[in-house]
Design a protein around this motif. Sequence first.
Motif, PDB file in Angstrom:
ATOM      1  N   MET A   1       2.551  -8.841  -2.448  1.00  0.00           N
ATOM      2  CA  MET A   1       1.809  -7.955  -2.017  1.00  0.00           C
ATOM      3  C   MET A   1       1.168  -8.113  -0.818  1.00  0.00           C
ATOM      4  O   MET A   1       1.406  -7.087   0.038  1.00  0.00           O
ATOM      5  CB  MET A   1       0.459  -7.915  -3.037  1.00  0.00           C
ATOM      6  CG  MET A   1      -0.618  -6.847  -2.637  1.00  0.00           C
ATOM      7  SD  MET A   1      -1.729  -6.693  -3.877  1.00  0.00           S
ATOM      8  CE  MET A   1      -1.003  -6.039  -5.227  1.00  0.00           C
TER       9      MET A   1
ATOM     10  N   PHE B   1       2.551  -1.915  -9.085  1.00  0.00           N
ATOM     11  CA  PHE B   1       2.590  -2.312  -7.919  1.00  0.00           C
ATOM     12  C   PHE B   1       1.836  -1.536  -6.831  1.00  0.00           C
ATOM     13  O   PHE B   1       1.192  -1.853  -5.874  1.00  0.00           O
ATOM     14  CB  PHE B   1       3.721  -2.865  -7.566  1.00  0.00           C
ATOM     15  CG  PHE B   1       3.741  -3.730  -6.133  1.00  0.00           C
ATOM     16  CD1 PHE B   1       3.113  -5.052  -6.026  1.00  0.00           C
ATOM     17  CD2 PHE B   1       4.238  -2.982  -5.019  1.00  0.00           C
ATOM     18  CE1 PHE B   1       3.418  -5.531  -4.968  1.00  0.00           C
ATOM     19  CE2 PHE B   1       4.348  -3.742  -3.875  1.00  0.00           C
ATOM     20  CZ  PHE B   1       3.956  -4.951  -3.912  1.00  0.00           C
TER      21      PHE B   1
ATOM     22  N   ARG C   1      -1.875  -0.913  -7.065  1.00  0.00           N
ATOM     23  CA  ARG C   1      -2.404  -1.977  -6.629  1.00  0.00           C
ATOM     24  C   ARG C   1      -2.499  -2.271  -5.123  1.00  0.00           C
ATOM     25  O   ARG C   1      -3.352  -2.730  -4.546  1.00  0.00           O
ATOM     26  CB  ARG C   1      -2.061  -3.171  -7.096  1.00  0.00           C
ATOM     27  CG  ARG C   1      -1.942  -3.332  -8.749  1.00  0.00           C
ATOM     28  CD  ARG C   1      -3.398  -3.350  -9.122  1.00  0.00           C
ATOM     29  NE  ARG C   1      -3.396  -3.413 -10.595  1.00  0.00           N
ATOM     30  CZ  ARG C   1      -4.335  -2.676 -11.474  1.00  0.00           C
ATOM     31  NH1 ARG C   1      -5.267  -2.068 -10.914  1.00  0.00           N
ATOM     32  NH2 ARG C   1      -4.239  -2.688 -12.736  1.00  0.00           N
ATOM     33  N   VAL C   2      -1.402  -1.881  -4.546  1.00  0.00           N
ATOM     34  CA  VAL C   2      -1.207  -2.198  -2.960  1.00  0.00           C
ATOM     35  C   VAL C   2      -2.328  -1.191  -2.109  1.00  0.00           C
ATOM     36  O   VAL C   2      -3.127  -1.531  -1.236  1.00  0.00           O
ATOM     37  CB  VAL C   2       0.128  -2.244  -2.291  1.00  0.00           C
ATOM     38  CG1 VAL C   2      -0.109  -2.092  -0.783  1.00  0.00           C
ATOM     39  CG2 VAL C   2       0.939  -3.074  -2.705  1.00  0.00           C
TER      40      VAL C   2
ATOM     41  N   THR D   1       5.977 -10.495  -8.200  1.00  0.00           N
ATOM     42  CA  THR D   1       5.646  -9.279  -7.777  1.00  0.00           C
ATOM     43  C   THR D   1       4.228  -9.536  -6.838  1.00  0.00           C
ATOM     44  O   THR D   1       4.111  -8.949  -5.838  1.00  0.00           O
ATOM     45  CB  THR D   1       5.510  -8.117  -8.681  1.00  0.00           C
ATOM     46  OG1 THR D   1       6.656  -8.062  -9.189  1.00  0.00           O
ATOM     47  CG2 THR D   1       5.081  -6.805  -7.673  1.00  0.00           C
ATOM     48  N   LYS D   2       3.236 -10.031  -7.456  1.00  0.00           N
ATOM     49  CA  LYS D   2       1.949 -10.478  -7.194  1.00  0.00           C
ATOM     50  C   LYS D   2       2.003 -11.019  -5.677  1.00  0.00           C
ATOM     51  O   LYS D   2       1.348 -10.906  -4.822  1.00  0.00           O
ATOM     52  CB  LYS D   2       1.267 -11.122  -7.746  1.00  0.00           C
ATOM     53  CG  LYS D   2      -0.408 -11.313  -7.435  1.00  0.00           C
ATOM     54  CD  LYS D   2      -1.232 -12.093  -8.641  1.00  0.00           C
ATOM     55  CE  LYS D   2      -1.164 -11.754 -10.044  1.00  0.00           C
ATOM     56  NZ  LYS D   2      -1.958 -12.397 -11.216  1.00  0.00           N
TER      57      LYS D   2
ATOM     58  N   GLU E   1      -5.798  -2.298  -2.566  1.00  0.00           N
ATOM     59  CA  GLU E   1      -6.351  -3.485  -1.869  1.00  0.00           C
ATOM     60  C   GLU E   1      -6.358  -3.052  -0.316  1.00  0.00           C
ATOM     61  O   GLU E   1      -7.277  -3.344   0.389  1.00  0.00           O
ATOM     62  CB  GLU E   1      -5.049  -4.458  -1.927  1.00  0.00           C
ATOM     63  CG  GLU E   1      -5.522  -5.934  -1.148  1.00  0.00           C
ATOM     64  CD  GLU E   1      -6.630  -6.719  -1.728  1.00  0.00           C
ATOM     65  OE1 GLU E   1      -7.181  -7.540  -0.956  1.00  0.00           O
ATOM     66  OE2 GLU E   1      -7.113  -6.440  -3.010  1.00  0.00           O
TER      67      GLU E   1
END
Length: 172
Positions: free
Chosen positions: A140, A21, A24-25, A136-137, A28
């Motif tokens: 985000m 996670f 991924r943050v 979790t997605k 983005e």
Amino acid sequence: MANDHVMILGVGNLLFSDEGFGVRVVEELERRYSFPENVSIVDGGVLGVSLLGVMSEADQLIVVDVIRNQGVPGDLYRLEGDAIPERIRAKNSLHQIDFLEALTLCQAMEKVPVTVILGVEPEDINTLSTELTETTKNRMEDVIRMVLGELERLGVTCHDKGADDHVSCNPI
């Protein structure tokens, strides 16, 4: 504070579902925003203690990760100060233990960044998958807003790559 070196550090293992996670943050954030020269975006993966040199360069450190805190998957957390070591001990993840050691070792270098950890309670950090769980997605965007709020608190403005002008990093 606006001229401090601010580091946004995403940590986690992309191979174990929600464990990725934090990475991924920051991916983005980097895709959507341009940041001033005093802000660095770092994919820390699972490097732990190996991040010591990078972390010690920061005056302000914003870490993004999953945080196991015996809450409900999807719960959001903001940890700072004395709350950091206690919550990280509950993580059950080797990269989190190494990260705490790296933060502690910064003291030996007399360069401890002011640190805030932002994260979400994971649903699954054990399944071998490069996909985040839906729970979790779905959090985000909330964590991205939390990061942007921290930047605003530090007096940092950024540029939305989809806009023409510099804007506050906080979209709210």
